[in-house]
Design a protein around this motif. Sequence first.
Motif, PDB file in Angstrom:
ATOM      1  N   PHE A 147       0.849  -1.188   0.000  1.00 24.23           N
ATOM      2  CA  PHE A 147       0.000   0.000   0.000  1.00 24.23           C
ATOM      3  C   PHE A 147       0.881   1.232   0.000  1.00 24.23           C
ATOM      4  O   PHE A 147       1.905   1.285   0.697  1.00 24.23           O
ATOM      5  CB  PHE A 147      -0.915  -0.001   1.224  1.00 24.23           C
ATOM      6  N   VAL A 148       0.501   2.229  -0.783  1.00 22.10           N
ATOM      7  CA  VAL A 148       1.347   3.393  -0.991  1.00 22.10           C
ATOM      8  C   VAL A 148       1.393   4.276   0.245  1.00 22.10           C
ATOM      9  O   VAL A 148       2.432   4.868   0.554  1.00 22.10           O
ATOM     10  CB  VAL A 148       0.869   4.200  -2.214  1.00 22.10           C
ATOM     11  N   LYS A 149       0.286   4.385   0.979  1.00 19.39           N
ATOM     12  CA  LYS A 149       0.211   5.328   2.094  1.00 19.39           C
ATOM     13  C   LYS A 149       0.052   4.584   3.405  1.00 19.39           C
ATOM     14  O   LYS A 149      -0.668   3.592   3.491  1.00 19.39           O
ATOM     15  CB  LYS A 149      -0.965   6.293   1.905  1.00 19.39           C
ATOM     16  N   ILE A 150       0.688   5.115   4.454  1.00 21.04           N
ATOM     17  CA  ILE A 150       0.562   4.507   5.776  1.00 21.04           C
ATOM     18  C   ILE A 150      -0.880   4.536   6.247  1.00 21.04           C
ATOM     19  O   ILE A 150      -1.333   3.625   6.945  1.00 21.04           O
ATOM     20  CB  ILE A 150       1.482   5.221   6.793  1.00 21.04           C
ATOM     21  N   GLU A 151      -1.664   5.555   5.843  1.00 26.07           N
ATOM     22  CA  GLU A 151      -3.055   5.615   6.277  1.00 26.07           C
ATOM     23  C   GLU A 151      -3.888   4.487   5.669  1.00 26.07           C
ATOM     24  O   GLU A 151      -4.933   4.119   6.207  1.00 26.07           O
ATOM     25  CB  GLU A 151      -3.696   6.964   5.964  1.00 26.07           C
ATOM     26  N   ASP A 152      -3.434   3.921   4.525  1.00 23.09           N
ATOM     27  CA  ASP A 152      -4.126   2.768   3.961  1.00 23.09           C
ATOM     28  C   ASP A 152      -3.943   1.544   4.844  1.00 23.09           C
ATOM     29  O   ASP A 152      -4.811   0.676   4.919  1.00 23.09           O
ATOM     30  CB  ASP A 152      -3.607   2.468   2.550  1.00 23.09           C
ATOM     31  N   ILE A 153      -2.787   1.469   5.522  1.00 23.62           N
ATOM     32  CA  ILE A 153      -2.533   0.382   6.458  1.00 23.62           C
ATOM     33  C   ILE A 153      -3.286   0.626   7.757  1.00 23.62           C
ATOM     34  O   ILE A 153      -4.034  -0.215   8.245  1.00 23.62           O
ATOM     35  CB  ILE A 153      -1.021   0.266   6.752  1.00 23.62           C
ATOM     36  N   THR A 194       4.166  -5.497   8.375  1.00 22.60           N
ATOM     37  CA  THR A 194       5.600  -5.725   8.532  1.00 22.60           C
ATOM     38  C   THR A 194       6.369  -4.634   7.821  1.00 22.60           C
ATOM     39  O   THR A 194       5.911  -4.097   6.807  1.00 22.60           O
ATOM     40  CB  THR A 194       6.008  -7.092   7.954  1.00 22.60           C
ATOM     41  N   GLU A 195       7.519  -4.316   8.356  1.00 23.79           N
ATOM     42  CA  GLU A 195       8.345  -3.291   7.729  1.00 23.79           C
ATOM     43  C   GLU A 195       9.309  -3.931   6.751  1.00 23.79           C
ATOM     44  O   GLU A 195       9.918  -4.967   7.052  1.00 23.79           O
ATOM     45  CB  GLU A 195       9.133  -2.518   8.781  1.00 23.79           C
ATOM     46  N   ASP A 196       9.444  -3.333   5.587  1.00 25.68           N
ATOM     47  CA  ASP A 196      10.426  -3.763   4.595  1.00 25.68           C
ATOM     48  C   ASP A 196      11.452  -2.651   4.477  1.00 25.68           C
ATOM     49  O   ASP A 196      11.213  -1.630   3.843  1.00 25.68           O
ATOM     50  CB  ASP A 196       9.745  -4.022   3.248  1.00 25.68           C
ATOM     51  N   SER A 197      12.620  -2.841   5.106  1.00 25.06           N
ATOM     52  CA  SER A 197      13.624  -1.787   5.146  1.00 25.06           C
ATOM     53  C   SER A 197      14.249  -1.516   3.788  1.00 25.06           C
ATOM     54  O   SER A 197      14.928  -0.512   3.592  1.00 25.06           O
ATOM     55  CB  SER A 197      14.738  -2.157   6.143  1.00 25.06           C
ATOM     56  N   THR A 198      14.006  -2.417   2.816  1.00 21.05           N
ATOM     57  CA  THR A 198      14.563  -2.209   1.478  1.00 21.05           C
ATOM     58  C   THR A 198      13.682  -1.305   0.628  1.00 21.05           C
ATOM     59  O   THR A 198      14.095  -0.855  -0.431  1.00 21.05           O
ATOM     60  CB  THR A 198      14.751  -3.552   0.753  1.00 21.05           C
ATOM     61  N   VAL A 199      12.451  -1.070   1.075  1.00 19.77           N
ATOM     62  CA  VAL A 199      11.501  -0.250   0.325  1.00 19.77           C
ATOM     63  C   VAL A 199      10.957   0.821   1.256  1.00 19.77           C
ATOM     64  O   VAL A 199      10.478   0.515   2.344  1.00 19.77           O
ATOM     65  CB  VAL A 199      10.335  -1.092  -0.240  1.00 19.77           C
ATOM     66  N   VAL A 200      11.046   2.074   0.854  1.00 15.90           N
ATOM     67  CA  VAL A 200      10.611   3.157   1.736  1.00 15.90           C
ATOM     68  C   VAL A 200       9.373   3.881   1.215  1.00 15.90           C
ATOM     69  O   VAL A 200       8.838   4.745   1.898  1.00 15.90           O
ATOM     70  CB  VAL A 200      11.751   4.182   1.948  1.00 15.90           C
ATOM     71  N   ASP A 202       6.423   2.388   0.077  1.00 19.23           N
ATOM     72  CA  ASP A 202       5.132   1.761   0.313  1.00 19.23           C
ATOM     73  C   ASP A 202       5.233   0.816   1.503  1.00 19.23           C
ATOM     74  O   ASP A 202       6.303   0.618   2.072  1.00 19.23           O
ATOM     75  CB  ASP A 202       4.606   1.041  -0.938  1.00 19.23           C
ATOM     76  N   PHE A 203       4.080   0.258   1.887  1.00 22.58           N
ATOM     77  CA  PHE A 203       3.996  -0.491   3.128  1.00 22.58           C
ATOM     78  C   PHE A 203       3.309  -1.820   2.877  1.00 22.58           C
ATOM     79  O   PHE A 203       2.243  -1.873   2.265  1.00 22.58           O
ATOM     80  CB  PHE A 203       3.222   0.304   4.169  1.00 22.58           C
ATOM     81  N   PRO A 204       3.891  -2.924   3.356  1.00 21.46           N
ATOM     82  CA  PRO A 204       3.286  -4.233   3.117  1.00 21.46           C
ATOM     83  C   PRO A 204       2.287  -4.637   4.199  1.00 21.46           C
ATOM     84  O   PRO A 204       2.479  -4.369   5.383  1.00 21.46           O
ATOM     85  CB  PRO A 204       4.499  -5.174   3.136  1.00 21.46           C
ATOM     86  N   TYR A 205       1.210  -5.283   3.773  1.00 28.60           N
ATOM     87  CA  TYR A 205       0.254  -5.906   4.679  1.00 28.60           C
ATOM     88  C   TYR A 205       0.043  -7.321   4.156  1.00 28.60           C
ATOM     89  O   TYR A 205      -0.156  -7.519   2.954  1.00 28.60           O
ATOM     90  CB  TYR A 205      -1.066  -5.154   4.699  1.00 28.60           C
TER      91      TYR A 205
END
Length: 292
Positions: A147-153, A194-200, A202-205
Amino acid sequence: MDWAKSFQHAIDYMEAHITEPPDYARIGQEMHVSGFYFQKIFSILCGIAPGEYIRNRRLTLAGNELLSTDAKIIDIALKYGYDTPEGFTRAFTRFHGVTPNAARKNALPLRSFSRLSISISVKGGSSMQYKIEHKEAFQIMAKTQRFVKIEDIVGRKDIPRFWADCHLDGTVAYLSQAAKKDGVLQGSIVGMCTEDSTVVKDFPYSIGAEYAGGEVPEGYALFDVPAATWMIFAVESGQPQDIQALLHRVFSEFFPASDYKPIGTYDLEVYSPGCAYGQAYDSEVWIAVTKK
């Protein structure tokens, strides 16, 4: 350090560097959590993403400077992170309701978005069911969407659609069948950030279940969940709004008064076997913690 004070230190750091590109990893250090986890906590507690807060504060400060100084509009735009006058004018107009030129020429009143000051109070009179358990390391097999935005998570704007898709395409049914039934999660289906430190950007769910061994199908990945002490909170239903309400209480009421603090790694939404996401049934939120 006190939970509220450390959060305020992070906000103070944001304010001190408000004209610079936000470095969430550095901001998170003020709370001793990752940049991703800081953004998550901020959004849960404040109701907006930190990026939106920074944008609103910049436009407020830009408006103050526009009216109180003779600085060129292009210089103000560059100072507050806008590469072109056109981009600054669009953002300024959306926020204040007038263009920069009109505001300066006519000395018009502008909108103000005040600096955030955290005051977390411990409330009584209501119960919160929880337990503390140590769990050995385990693995989760999951399908992930970014997801592109933290608010989507945090706001669950698009996650219900992801769950619906995973029900329709057979993902949830497969995970329910393949889940380890006698493991840590007892055959439950989980949702996890979960955080993916290789990608800043977007955010994975992920939607998954405890891995029981064997081949990992295409489209799925394994996540190694380390041994940890978990604070396990009961949720009255699997509805997204109920989970969000619980998380707000956990971070605003429970952790400030607790001897524990979140590690900032895995947070799990745990849905009992046989339950359909979003229906009225008991579920749990698991947060990995350590002693303060």
